[in-house]
Design a protein around this motif. Structure first.
Motif, PDB file in Angstrom:
ATOM      1  N   TRP A 143     -13.165 -19.155  18.056  1.00 34.60           N
ATOM      2  CA  TRP A 143     -13.951 -18.303  17.156  1.00 34.60           C
ATOM      3  C   TRP A 143     -12.991 -17.701  16.144  1.00 34.60           C
ATOM      4  CZ3 TRP A 143     -19.171 -17.745  16.853  1.00 34.60           C
ATOM      5  CH2 TRP A 143     -19.921 -18.281  17.907  1.00 34.60           C
ATOM      6  N   ARG A 144     -13.307 -17.889  14.870  1.00 31.80           N
ATOM      7  CA  ARG A 144     -12.437 -17.390  13.806  1.00 31.80           C
ATOM      8  C   ARG A 144     -13.084 -16.244  13.058  1.00 31.80           C
ATOM      9  NH1 ARG A 144      -8.019 -20.356  12.414  1.00 31.80           N
ATOM     10  NH2 ARG A 144      -7.840 -22.288  13.598  1.00 31.80           N
ATOM     11  N   PHE A 145     -12.260 -15.344  12.608  1.00 31.92           N
ATOM     12  CA  PHE A 145     -12.737 -14.184  11.856  1.00 31.92           C
ATOM     13  C   PHE A 145     -12.829 -14.558  10.383  1.00 31.92           C
ATOM     14  CE2 PHE A 145     -11.951 -10.184   9.537  1.00 31.92           C
ATOM     15  CZ  PHE A 145     -12.980  -9.415  10.061  1.00 31.92           C
ATOM     16  N   VAL A 146     -13.899 -14.142   9.736  1.00 33.18           N
ATOM     17  CA  VAL A 146     -14.060 -14.385   8.297  1.00 33.18           C
ATOM     18  C   VAL A 146     -13.152 -13.392   7.559  1.00 33.18           C
ATOM     19  CG1 VAL A 146     -15.689 -14.442   6.369  1.00 33.18           C
ATOM     20  CG2 VAL A 146     -16.452 -15.099   8.671  1.00 33.18           C
ATOM     21  N   ALA A 147     -11.948 -13.845   7.261  1.00 34.02           N
ATOM     22  CA  ALA A 147     -10.946 -12.928   6.704  1.00 34.02           C
ATOM     23  C   ALA A 147     -11.162 -12.708   5.209  1.00 34.02           C
ATOM     24  CB  ALA A 147      -9.557 -13.495   6.947  1.00 34.02           C
ATOM     25  N   SER A 148     -10.607 -11.620   4.731  1.00 35.21           N
ATOM     26  CA  SER A 148     -10.704 -11.309   3.310  1.00 35.21           C
ATOM     27  C   SER A 148      -9.940 -12.342   2.493  1.00 35.21           C
ATOM     28  CB  SER A 148     -10.101  -9.922   3.062  1.00 35.21           C
ATOM     29  OG  SER A 148      -9.945  -9.714   1.677  1.00 35.21           O
ATOM     30  N   THR A 149     -10.489 -12.729   1.382  1.00 36.05           N
ATOM     31  CA  THR A 149      -9.757 -13.652   0.504  1.00 36.05           C
ATOM     32  C   THR A 149      -9.011 -12.866  -0.574  1.00 36.05           C
ATOM     33  OG1 THR A 149     -11.753 -13.942  -0.773  1.00 36.05           O
ATOM     34  CG2 THR A 149     -11.258 -15.639   0.868  1.00 36.05           C
ATOM     35  N   HIS A 150      -9.123 -11.556  -0.516  1.00 31.97           N
ATOM     36  CA  HIS A 150      -8.385 -10.687  -1.448  1.00 31.97           C
ATOM     37  C   HIS A 150      -7.164 -10.115  -0.734  1.00 31.97           C
ATOM     38  CE1 HIS A 150     -11.719 -10.996  -4.124  1.00 31.97           C
ATOM     39  NE2 HIS A 150     -12.546 -10.591  -3.175  1.00 31.97           N
ATOM     40  N   PRO A 151      -6.187  -9.675  -1.504  1.00 35.08           N
ATOM     41  CA  PRO A 151      -5.030  -9.060  -0.847  1.00 35.08           C
ATOM     42  C   PRO A 151      -5.462  -7.859  -0.001  1.00 35.08           C
ATOM     43  CG  PRO A 151      -4.604  -9.407  -3.175  1.00 35.08           C
ATOM     44  CD  PRO A 151      -6.048  -9.727  -2.955  1.00 35.08           C
ATOM     45  N   VAL A 152      -4.812  -7.701   1.122  1.00 32.89           N
ATOM     46  CA  VAL A 152      -5.104  -6.560   1.999  1.00 32.89           C
ATOM     47  C   VAL A 152      -3.829  -5.741   2.111  1.00 32.89           C
ATOM     48  CG1 VAL A 152      -5.732  -5.860   4.352  1.00 32.89           C
ATOM     49  CG2 VAL A 152      -6.801  -7.868   3.316  1.00 32.89           C
ATOM     50  N   SER A 153      -3.908  -4.433   1.871  1.00 34.78           N
ATOM     51  CA  SER A 153      -2.676  -3.658   2.020  1.00 34.78           C
ATOM     52  C   SER A 153      -2.713  -2.800   3.271  1.00 34.78           C
ATOM     53  CB  SER A 153      -2.368  -2.830   0.783  1.00 34.78           C
ATOM     54  OG  SER A 153      -3.532  -2.370   0.214  1.00 34.78           O
ATOM     55  N   VAL A 154      -1.516  -2.580   3.775  1.00 39.26           N
ATOM     56  CA  VAL A 154      -1.352  -1.767   4.970  1.00 39.26           C
ATOM     57  C   VAL A 154      -0.591  -0.538   4.540  1.00 39.26           C
ATOM     58  CG1 VAL A 154      -0.237  -1.663   7.241  1.00 39.26           C
ATOM     59  CG2 VAL A 154      -1.162  -3.840   6.405  1.00 39.26           C
ATOM     60  N   HIS A 155      -1.106   0.636   4.902  1.00 34.73           N
ATOM     61  CA  HIS A 155      -0.291   1.824   4.644  1.00 34.73           C
ATOM     62  C   HIS A 155       0.516   2.120   5.892  1.00 34.73           C
ATOM     63  CE1 HIS A 155       1.361   5.362   3.065  1.00 34.73           C
ATOM     64  NE2 HIS A 155       1.024   5.982   4.185  1.00 34.73           N
ATOM     65  N   ASP A 156       1.809   1.913   5.783  1.00 37.16           N
ATOM     66  CA  ASP A 156       2.681   2.101   6.936  1.00 37.16           C
ATOM     67  C   ASP A 156       3.416   3.433   6.776  1.00 37.16           C
ATOM     68  OD1 ASP A 156       4.080   0.337   9.268  1.00 37.16           O
ATOM     69  OD2 ASP A 156       5.538   1.649   8.310  1.00 37.16           O
ATOM     70  N   GLU A 157       3.439   4.221   7.848  1.00 37.81           N
ATOM     71  CA  GLU A 157       4.038   5.564   7.793  1.00 37.81           C
ATOM     72  C   GLU A 157       5.547   5.495   7.576  1.00 37.81           C
ATOM     73  OE1 GLU A 157       2.047   8.341   8.038  1.00 37.81           O
ATOM     74  OE2 GLU A 157       0.363   6.937   8.209  1.00 37.81           O
ATOM     75  N   PHE A 158       6.123   4.348   7.860  1.00 41.14           N
ATOM     76  CA  PHE A 158       7.572   4.192   7.738  1.00 41.14           C
ATOM     77  C   PHE A 158       7.948   3.380   6.501  1.00 41.14           C
ATOM     78  CE2 PHE A 158      11.497   1.880   9.161  1.00 41.14           C
ATOM     79  CZ  PHE A 158      12.346   2.980   9.110  1.00 41.14           C
ATOM     80  N   LEU A 159       7.185   2.337   6.236  1.00 41.81           N
ATOM     81  CA  LEU A 159       7.555   1.403   5.157  1.00 41.81           C
ATOM     82  C   LEU A 159       6.796   1.635   3.860  1.00 41.81           C
ATOM     83  CD1 LEU A 159       7.682  -1.865   7.301  1.00 41.81           C
ATOM     84  CD2 LEU A 159       9.648  -0.586   6.403  1.00 41.81           C
ATOM     85  N   GLY A 160       5.799   2.496   3.903  1.00 40.85           N
ATOM     86  CA  GLY A 160       4.977   2.695   2.701  1.00 40.85           C
ATOM     87  C   GLY A 160       3.866   1.657   2.655  1.00 40.85           C
ATOM     88  N   THR A 161       3.310   1.431   1.453  1.00 49.43           N
ATOM     89  CA  THR A 161       2.183   0.503   1.366  1.00 49.43           C
ATOM     90  C   THR A 161       2.671  -0.914   1.073  1.00 49.43           C
ATOM     91  OG1 THR A 161       0.788   2.301   0.629  1.00 49.43           O
ATOM     92  CG2 THR A 161      -0.014   0.085   0.181  1.00 49.43           C
ATOM     93  N   VAL A 162       2.232  -1.830   1.899  1.00 43.23           N
ATOM     94  CA  VAL A 162       2.651  -3.226   1.747  1.00 43.23           C
ATOM     95  C   VAL A 162       1.384  -4.079   1.657  1.00 43.23           C
ATOM     96  CG1 VAL A 162       4.070  -5.068   2.727  1.00 43.23           C
ATOM     97  CG2 VAL A 162       4.584  -2.686   3.300  1.00 43.23           C
ATOM     98  N   SER A 163       1.388  -4.998   0.692  1.00 46.18           N
ATOM     99  CA  SER A 163       0.180  -5.787   0.472  1.00 46.18           C
ATOM    100  C   SER A 163       0.388  -7.241   0.912  1.00 46.18           C
ATOM    101  CB  SER A 163      -0.144  -5.704  -1.014  1.00 46.18           C
ATOM    102  OG  SER A 163      -1.379  -6.280  -1.246  1.00 46.18           O
ATOM    103  N   PHE A 164      -0.630  -7.820   1.501  1.00 48.13           N
ATOM    104  CA  PHE A 164      -0.545  -9.214   1.950  1.00 48.13           C
ATOM    105  C   PHE A 164      -1.658 -10.036   1.326  1.00 48.13           C
ATOM    106  CE2 PHE A 164       1.611  -6.896   5.286  1.00 48.13           C
ATOM    107  CZ  PHE A 164       2.738  -7.683   5.482  1.00 48.13           C
ATOM    108  N   THR A 165      -1.272 -11.156   0.744  1.00 48.11           N
ATOM    109  CA  THR A 165      -2.299 -12.064   0.258  1.00 48.11           C
ATOM    110  C   THR A 165      -2.508 -13.109   1.338  1.00 48.11           C
ATOM    111  OG1 THR A 165      -0.453 -13.059  -0.880  1.00 48.11           O
ATOM    112  CG2 THR A 165      -2.118 -12.007  -2.263  1.00 48.11           C
ATOM    113  N   THR A 166      -3.450 -12.846   2.168  1.00 48.48           N
ATOM    114  CA  THR A 166      -3.687 -13.809   3.236  1.00 48.48           C
ATOM    115  C   THR A 166      -5.164 -14.139   3.333  1.00 48.48           C
ATOM    116  OG1 THR A 166      -3.612 -14.156   5.612  1.00 48.48           O
ATOM    117  CG2 THR A 166      -3.690 -11.876   4.887  1.00 48.48           C
ATOM    118  N   ALA A 167      -5.432 -15.431   3.370  1.00 47.10           N
ATOM    119  CA  ALA A 167      -6.818 -15.838   3.540  1.00 47.10           C
ATOM    120  C   ALA A 167      -6.977 -16.584   4.851  1.00 47.10           C
ATOM    121  CB  ALA A 167      -7.235 -16.717   2.374  1.00 47.10           C
ATOM    122  N   ASN A 168      -6.118 -16.244   5.786  1.00 45.90           N
ATOM    123  CA  ASN A 168      -6.129 -16.948   7.048  1.00 45.90           C
ATOM    124  C   ASN A 168      -7.285 -16.475   7.932  1.00 45.90           C
ATOM    125  OD1 ASN A 168      -5.533 -18.039   9.511  1.00 45.90           O
ATOM    126  ND2 ASN A 168      -3.346 -17.567   9.414  1.00 45.90           N
TER     127      ASN A 168
END
Ligand code: GLU
Length: 308
Positions: A143-168
């Protein structure tokens, strides 16, 4: 305010090495300094990689290192049935689809490069997920998740905001009828009231996937803290070829825990030179804000010091 809570979440897939202990110690020290609750969850759903006796061994090592936790130890395998309920919920939301294709077949099905021009990750998406789930024969299936086809960013308390372009379209349930890591970790963190996730930065991209699950399920995501990894001298993940860095090996060779903690103290910029240190002293002196942002090398000099 709800009490903040973190978790130590080891997988019993092998012996704990000094890099693992560093991550647990940092997680634990932040928690104890900030009055968070700490739980210990053994992530024992990775059947094929699970090693006999590894759970008992890692409990022994944490105890030896003076790392404690609150409440009973939990085992991830105990919640598989509930995870399946979460999967059903996602199905009702049309957020997942069953998929019999292999990775290779998915890649081949990507013969429409204009659809996802910049993506290299496998993605296969039935045009209509609901119809597909209702009418396509299932068989033994992922079973696969219908992932976002847009970049998704993570707000990390240590690294700041990091964005991933993943359509996996990542797997949530595997064809051998087991939850995947991504589903299991989100499910358990949510149900155990985990508000702070502290772990190695190799899981930063996973946070981008896990966020999407929180959002689909309408669950509040935890705060993320992705800390540097400990690498072998060649800059690669600590492995057997770098020499034996298992905690059990140090115990067997009479290396005192204070030396290992002292080494971790230099890695975390808690101390500038190598010196023996107790876990209590580490807890007092550790300062999360001085932790380096880059990955840390386990040098030959440090290894030599452990054995002096
Ligand atoms: N059990 C995972 C591991 O040992 C950690 C998962 C997590 O912290 O999200 O790599």
């Amino acid at each position: 305010m709800k009490q903040q809570k973190t978790r130590l979440a080891p997988s019993p897939t092998g012996a704990l090495h000094v890099g693992n202990l560093y991550a647990f110690l940092v997680n634990w020290a932040i928690a104890r300094q900030r009055n968070w609750s700490v739980s210990l969850r053994i992530e024992d759903i990775d059947g094929p990689r699970k090693k006999k006796g590894a759970s008992e061994e890692l409990i022994k090592v944490l105890t030896w290192a003076g790392i404690d936790w609150d409440g009973d130890i939990t085992y991830q395998s105990a919640t598989c049935t509930e995870m399946n309920t979460t999967l059903t919920k996602l199905k009702k939301l049309d957020a997942i689809y069953h998929c019999n294709l292999t990775r290779k077949e998915i890649e081949d099905s990507l013969s429409a490069p204009h659809v996802y021009p910049s993506e290299t990750s496998p993605i296969y998406r039935p045009d209509n997920v609901r119809l597909h789930n209702a009418t396509t024969p299932m068989g033994q299936t992922n079973w696969r998740f219908v992932a976002s086809t847009h970049p998704v960013s993570v707000h990390d308390e240590f690294l700041g905001t990091v964005s991933f372009t993943t359509a996996n379209d990542f797997v949530l349930w595997s064809k051998n009828d087991m939850p995947s890591y991504q589903l299991a970790v989100v499910h358990d963190d949510h149900h155990q009231g985990i508000t702070e996730v502290v772990r190695g930065n190799d899981l930063l991209q996973s946070a981008a996937w896990q966020r999407q699950l929180y959002s689909a399920l309408n669950w509040v995501e935890p705060r993320w803290y992705h800390i540097p990894l400990i690498l072998g001298i060649d800059g690669k993940r600590l492995a057997k070829r770098h020499g034996d860095s298992r905690i059990a090996y140090y115990v067997d060779n009479g290396v005192p825990i204070e030396r290992i903690i002292g080494l971790i103290a230099t890695w975390t910029n808690t101390r500038s030179t190598l010196s023996a240190m107790t876990t209590r002293e580490f807890l007092k002196e550790f300062d999360f804000t001085t932790l380096p942002k880059h990955d840390i090398l386990f040098t030959a000099e440090a290894n030599k010091w452990l054995h002096e």
